[in-house]
Design an enzyme around this catalytic site. Structure first.
Site, PDB file in Angstrom:
ATOM      1  N   GLU A   7       8.106   6.565  -4.724  1.00  0.00           N
ATOM      2  CA  GLU A   7       6.718   6.098  -4.647  1.00  0.00           C
ATOM      3  C   GLU A   7       5.780   6.728  -5.669  1.00  0.00           C
ATOM      4  O   GLU A   7       4.864   6.077  -6.149  1.00  0.00           O
ATOM      5  CB  GLU A   7       6.166   6.319  -3.225  1.00  0.00           C
ATOM      6  CG  GLU A   7       6.890   5.452  -2.197  1.00  0.00           C
ATOM      7  CD  GLU A   7       6.394   5.667  -0.775  1.00  0.00           C
ATOM      8  OE1 GLU A   7       5.211   5.982  -0.607  1.00  0.00           O
ATOM      9  OE2 GLU A   7       7.208   5.519   0.151  1.00  0.00           O
ATOM     10  N   ASP A  80       9.789   6.523   0.691  1.00  0.00           N
ATOM     11  CA  ASP A  80       9.686   7.464   1.815  1.00  0.00           C
ATOM     12  C   ASP A  80      10.418   6.981   3.077  1.00  0.00           C
ATOM     13  O   ASP A  80      10.469   5.790   3.348  1.00  0.00           O
ATOM     14  CB  ASP A  80       8.208   7.713   2.166  1.00  0.00           C
ATOM     15  CG  ASP A  80       7.484   8.459   1.068  1.00  0.00           C
ATOM     16  OD1 ASP A  80       8.163   8.917   0.121  1.00  0.00           O
ATOM     17  OD2 ASP A  80       6.249   8.579   1.144  1.00  0.00           O
ATOM     18  N   ASP A  82       9.812   6.444   6.127  1.00  0.00           N
ATOM     19  CA  ASP A  82       9.005   6.057   7.288  1.00  0.00           C
ATOM     20  C   ASP A  82       8.720   4.555   7.208  1.00  0.00           C
ATOM     21  O   ASP A  82       9.216   3.865   6.319  1.00  0.00           O
ATOM     22  CB  ASP A  82       7.716   6.882   7.365  1.00  0.00           C
ATOM     23  CG  ASP A  82       6.839   6.719   6.129  1.00  0.00           C
ATOM     24  OD1 ASP A  82       7.185   5.896   5.251  1.00  0.00           O
ATOM     25  OD2 ASP A  82       5.817   7.416   6.021  1.00  0.00           O
ATOM     26  N   GLU A  84       6.065   2.743   6.399  1.00  0.00           N
ATOM     27  CA  GLU A  84       5.450   2.239   5.178  1.00  0.00           C
ATOM     28  C   GLU A  84       6.418   2.340   3.993  1.00  0.00           C
ATOM     29  O   GLU A  84       6.430   1.480   3.119  1.00  0.00           O
ATOM     30  CB  GLU A  84       4.153   3.005   4.888  1.00  0.00           C
ATOM     31  CG  GLU A  84       3.093   2.901   5.982  1.00  0.00           C
ATOM     32  CD  GLU A  84       2.554   1.495   6.213  1.00  0.00           C
ATOM     33  OE1 GLU A  84       2.426   0.731   5.242  1.00  0.00           O
ATOM     34  OE2 GLU A  84       2.263   1.156   7.382  1.00  0.00           O
ATOM     35  N   TYR A 293       4.587  17.584  -1.578  1.00  0.00           N
ATOM     36  CA  TYR A 293       3.713  16.437  -1.372  1.00  0.00           C
ATOM     37  C   TYR A 293       2.589  16.725  -0.379  1.00  0.00           C
ATOM     38  O   TYR A 293       2.817  17.328   0.665  1.00  0.00           O
ATOM     39  CB  TYR A 293       4.559  15.266  -0.875  1.00  0.00           C
ATOM     40  CG  TYR A 293       3.861  13.958  -1.007  1.00  0.00           C
ATOM     41  CD1 TYR A 293       3.438  13.519  -2.250  1.00  0.00           C
ATOM     42  CD2 TYR A 293       3.617  13.172   0.105  1.00  0.00           C
ATOM     43  CE1 TYR A 293       2.781  12.315  -2.373  1.00  0.00           C
ATOM     44  CE2 TYR A 293       2.967  11.966  -0.009  1.00  0.00           C
ATOM     45  CZ  TYR A 293       2.541  11.541  -1.251  1.00  0.00           C
ATOM     46  OH  TYR A 293       1.899  10.365  -1.375  1.00  0.00           O
ATOM     47  N   ARG A 295       0.384  14.502   1.171  1.00  0.00           N
ATOM     48  CA  ARG A 295       0.034  13.570   2.246  1.00  0.00           C
ATOM     49  C   ARG A 295       1.198  13.501   3.226  1.00  0.00           C
ATOM     50  O   ARG A 295       2.117  12.696   3.069  1.00  0.00           O
ATOM     51  CB  ARG A 295      -0.285  12.180   1.668  1.00  0.00           C
ATOM     52  CG  ARG A 295      -1.594  12.145   0.893  1.00  0.00           C
ATOM     53  CD  ARG A 295      -1.939  10.767   0.409  1.00  0.00           C
ATOM     54  NE  ARG A 295      -1.202  10.414  -0.803  1.00  0.00           N
ATOM     55  CZ  ARG A 295      -1.649  10.576  -2.043  1.00  0.00           C
ATOM     56  NH1 ARG A 295      -2.838  11.084  -2.248  1.00  0.00           N
ATOM     57  NH2 ARG A 295      -0.918  10.219  -3.076  1.00  0.00           N
ATOM     58  N   HIS A 340       7.803  13.492   5.159  1.00  0.00           N
ATOM     59  CA  HIS A 340       7.879  14.583   4.199  1.00  0.00           C
ATOM     60  C   HIS A 340       7.859  15.904   4.948  1.00  0.00           C
ATOM     61  O   HIS A 340       7.417  15.965   6.089  1.00  0.00           O
ATOM     62  CB  HIS A 340       6.671  14.569   3.263  1.00  0.00           C
ATOM     63  CG  HIS A 340       6.492  13.261   2.554  1.00  0.00           C
ATOM     64  ND1 HIS A 340       5.689  12.262   3.044  1.00  0.00           N
ATOM     65  CD2 HIS A 340       7.024  12.796   1.416  1.00  0.00           C
ATOM     66  CE1 HIS A 340       5.728  11.241   2.220  1.00  0.00           C
ATOM     67  NE2 HIS A 340       6.530  11.530   1.217  1.00  0.00           N
TER      68      HIS A 340
END
Length: 683
Positions: A7, A80, A82, A84, A293, A295, A340
């Site tokens: 991403e 990622d 998850d 999203e 990371y 976020r 993460h």
DNA sequence: CAGTGAGCGAGCTTCCGCTTGACTT
């Protein structure tokens, strides 16, 4: 040579390093496709069909992947792990469809960006998880339908209102309801009695009256200055002896390492940084390769990092500061995705003092992250808490002294989370034994008032949102910006204060769309989405059920006239709009003409105000917040408290006083300081 | 920052979550 897509470009760089020259690693820069921000992107009447569009910003990134695929025949989607992230992989697959003929596509995930985690992940490729993608589709469609249906209703029914949404409207409601609590709050007076005492060896310490007349005191038992005077006399007229000394061991464990929300909270408390400011400094540190990371809602740490932290702790502080086994952390929040790991330094040996930073914010933030991370793997602090009770011979009066001594500092050597409250800073008590008599140096009464709940800061609001499962690490900061941009609330000295417009919007939504601004709406939605991603439920079924109720609520507002809406809001906000008057007259009757009933009105520009019902004969108007002059509104109430507290200080301050007693006075009368801190109106 | 009050209706606005852009001197 496979093409790997992640991403973010900084992550691509790191992973390229781990995988070597046999791989091309590129970044998608986000979702790649989204629903166009206009009507008709989701059609509830056609099976919730969704129209996707590659955003202009994303074109060049998609193009770069297409180019790379010309010479390669294997695409590895490593976005990622998850919901999203799975969606991004799906979007890529769809957007690249024409370039993927006769190519193989696989999906891999890793939770930590370490060489081992990445190479291991490459060995277990799978296909895109359709149910997880469908949970995303439900989430995305619902957010679009709520936002793009509700906002136009607001435009039509509530002049000046601009937007509504699943997240922003609940967030606004939190701010508004806190303000209503503050306005409804009535301070209650109470008194405490503190004595400065001296041991036979001449050492001073403080103790507080806890038993009077043989009865244990509750917070409000001494309610007036007169009662406090009596209590002081009861203490001064008696001799005190040590009735008991009790020492108990206690220990404190370190805090978990940072995730986005806790980083924002601490950056705000320690450096006064706003959420946006914090995230932008963190982004720089991330791009420089200094931290992981930023976020994230995960607080676990890669095993390699844990070992590195333990090594660093041993090297700097010695083996006593390293617990026997590594500490493990896990986010217990219900909607945590933990895609993460925590926010930590990439290199534990890179201590803050060894680095040079371009900007102060980055230096501060890195220092904070490094310390919090190291501390999270250190030993617990051990203390001894001492409680000494001093009693009169007749048992009518007991005073209590509390002391705390740190026996072993452990993680406190590196990191102490500053306290939000003034708290009673407890020190060491002098040596003292049961049966010993103490001498009274000073016995002081102190007046206090119960405090209203404080207004939210960005940081405390983010904490609350997280508890409710509303918003995500990537959106906390921007939701706050939206609410301020729409003029629903403003920031004053770091506190969030609702604007009248924000109150009206909240009143409207809680009246006509209650379900969608309830605090558990998102949490319940998440439960349904879990069922979808587990393959137990069809995502269209979730959307159908939602739309059935939501569209009905929308339909009910269709025939409402602005006048009716205002009337309803007028009722809802009545306690705030028309606070009780000191002369006892009806707060809804105009005091200018004496007969007109006051009403909520809006002007052409969308501003709201209070006007007299006898208009145009009586032209009385006033703003909706702040109340009438002399009314018992919030401002008046605060003014009286301030006066009372000032005279209490003057009283307590008369006569000579030891430094310990002076300290005690400051601690016991926190009114003015607490008010300033909470951003309440100052008079 | 002060003043603000109908209804008609042109043409405008709007969601959440993922990610970084960047004209000039």
């Amino acid at each position: 040579m496979p093409v790997v897509v992640v991403e973010s470009p900084a992550k691509a760089k790191t992973i390229n390093k781990y995988l070597g020259p046999d791989y091309t690693v590129l970044a998608s820069y986000g979702h790649v496709r989204d629903l166009p921000a206009k009507d008709g992107s989701v059609d509830p009447d056609d099976g919730f069909g969704m129209k996707w569009e590659v955003a202009a910003e994303s074109r060049k990134h998609v193009k770069a992947i297409v180019e790379a695929l010309k010479s390669d025949d294997h695409l590895i989607l490593a976005t990622d792990p998850d919901r999203e992230g799975e969606a991004i992989s799906w979007h890529l697959q769809e957007a690249l469809a024409s370039s993927l003929k006769k190519k193989t596509v696989s999906r891999v995930t890793f939770n930590a960006i370490t060489k081992q985690a990445v190479t291991e992940a490459m060995k277990t490729p799978r296909q895109v998880d359709k149910p997880l993608v469908e949970a995303y589709l439900a989430r995305r469609a619902l957010d679009y339908l709520v936002g793009f249906t509700l906002s136009p209703v607001l435009w039509r029914k509530l002049p000046g209102a601009k937007s509504a949404g699943r997240v922003q409207s609940v967030c606004l409601r939190l701010i508004v309801e806190r303000e209503l609590e503050i306005e409804a709050f009535r301070a209650r007076e109470y008194w405490t009695v503190t004595a400065v005492l001296k041991t036979p060896r001449g050492q001073e310490f403080e103790a507080r009256l806890t038993v009077l007349g043989g009865k244990k005191l509750d917070k409000f038992d001494i309610a007036t200055a007169a009662a406090a005077e009596l209590a002081v006399r009861a203490v001064t007229s008696r001799d005190l002896k040590v009735a008991s000394v009790e020492a108990k061991p206690a220990s404190r464990n370190p805090y978990a390492p940072f995730m986005t929300s806790t980083l924002q909270q601490e950056a705000s408390r320690k450096f006064g940084m706003g959420a946006k400011q914090c995230m932008s400094a963190a982004q720089r540190l991330y791009e420089a390769g200094l931290i992981t990371y930023m976020r994230t809602d995960g607080i676990d740490m890669a095993p390699e990092a844990v070992m590195a932290a333990r090594d660093e702790i041993t090297r700097r502080f010695g083996p006593t500061y390293v617990p026997e086994s590594p500490r493990m952390y896990k986010n217990k929040a219900k909607n945590a995705q933990e895609a993460h790991e925590c926010i930590r330094p990439t290199d534990m040996a890179a201590a803050p003092e060894k680095l040079r930073f371009a900007e102060k914010d980055q230096a501060n933030l890195y220092d904070l992250i490094w310390k919090r991370t190291i501390a999270s793997q250190m030993s617990a602090a051990r203390m001894e808490r001492t409680v000494v009770d001093l009693s009169s011979a007749d048992g009518q009066v007991v005073l209590r002294a509390n002391g705390q001594v740190v026996l072993f500092d452990g993680f406190l050597k590196v990191y102490d989370e500053g306290r939000d409250d003034d708290g009673d800073e407890e020190g060491r008590l002098p040596q003292i034994m049961t049966g010993e008599a103490v001498e009274k140096q000073a016995v002081t009464p102190a007046q206090s008032f119960t405090q209203p709940p404080p207004r939210y800061t960005e940081a405390t609001l983010v904490k609350r949102m997280e508890e409710l499962g509303i918003g995500r690490p990537s959106t906390y900061a921007s939701v706050l910006t939206t609410i301020v941009e729409r003029e629903y609330a403003r920031k004053d000295k770091n506190r969030l204060i609702p604007e009248d417009k924000g109150r009206l919007v909240t009143a409207f939504l809680t009246n006509y769309f209650r379900r969608y601004v309830e605090y558990d709406f998102t949490a319940d939605l998440e439960t349904e989405l879990d069922d979808v991603s587990a393959g137990d439920r069809d995502y269209k079924d979730v959307l159908t059920r939602f739309w059935r109720d939501f569209s009905a609520a929308i339909a009910e507002t269709a025939d409402l006239r602005i006048g009716e809406v205002l009337e309803k809001i007028d009722d809802f906000l009545a306690p705030h709009l028309y606070p009780l008057r000191e002369d006892g007259s009806d707060p809804r009757i105009c005091q200018t003409c004496g007969t007109g009933r006051l009403h909520l009105k809006t002007s052409r520009s969308g501003g709201a105000f209070i006007g007299c019902g006898n208009y145009p004969e009586c032209r009385y108007t006033r703003p909706i917040s702040g109340g009438e002059d002399g009314a018992a509104g919030a401002t008046g109430c605060w003014a009286r408290i301030r006066m009372a507290s000032r005279s209490a200080c003057a009283r307590a301050g008369s006569g000579p006083m030891s430094s310990a007693a002076r300290r005690a006075r400051q601690i016991r009368s926190p009114t003015a300081r607490a008010c300033r801190r909470a951003g309440h109106p100052t008079v």
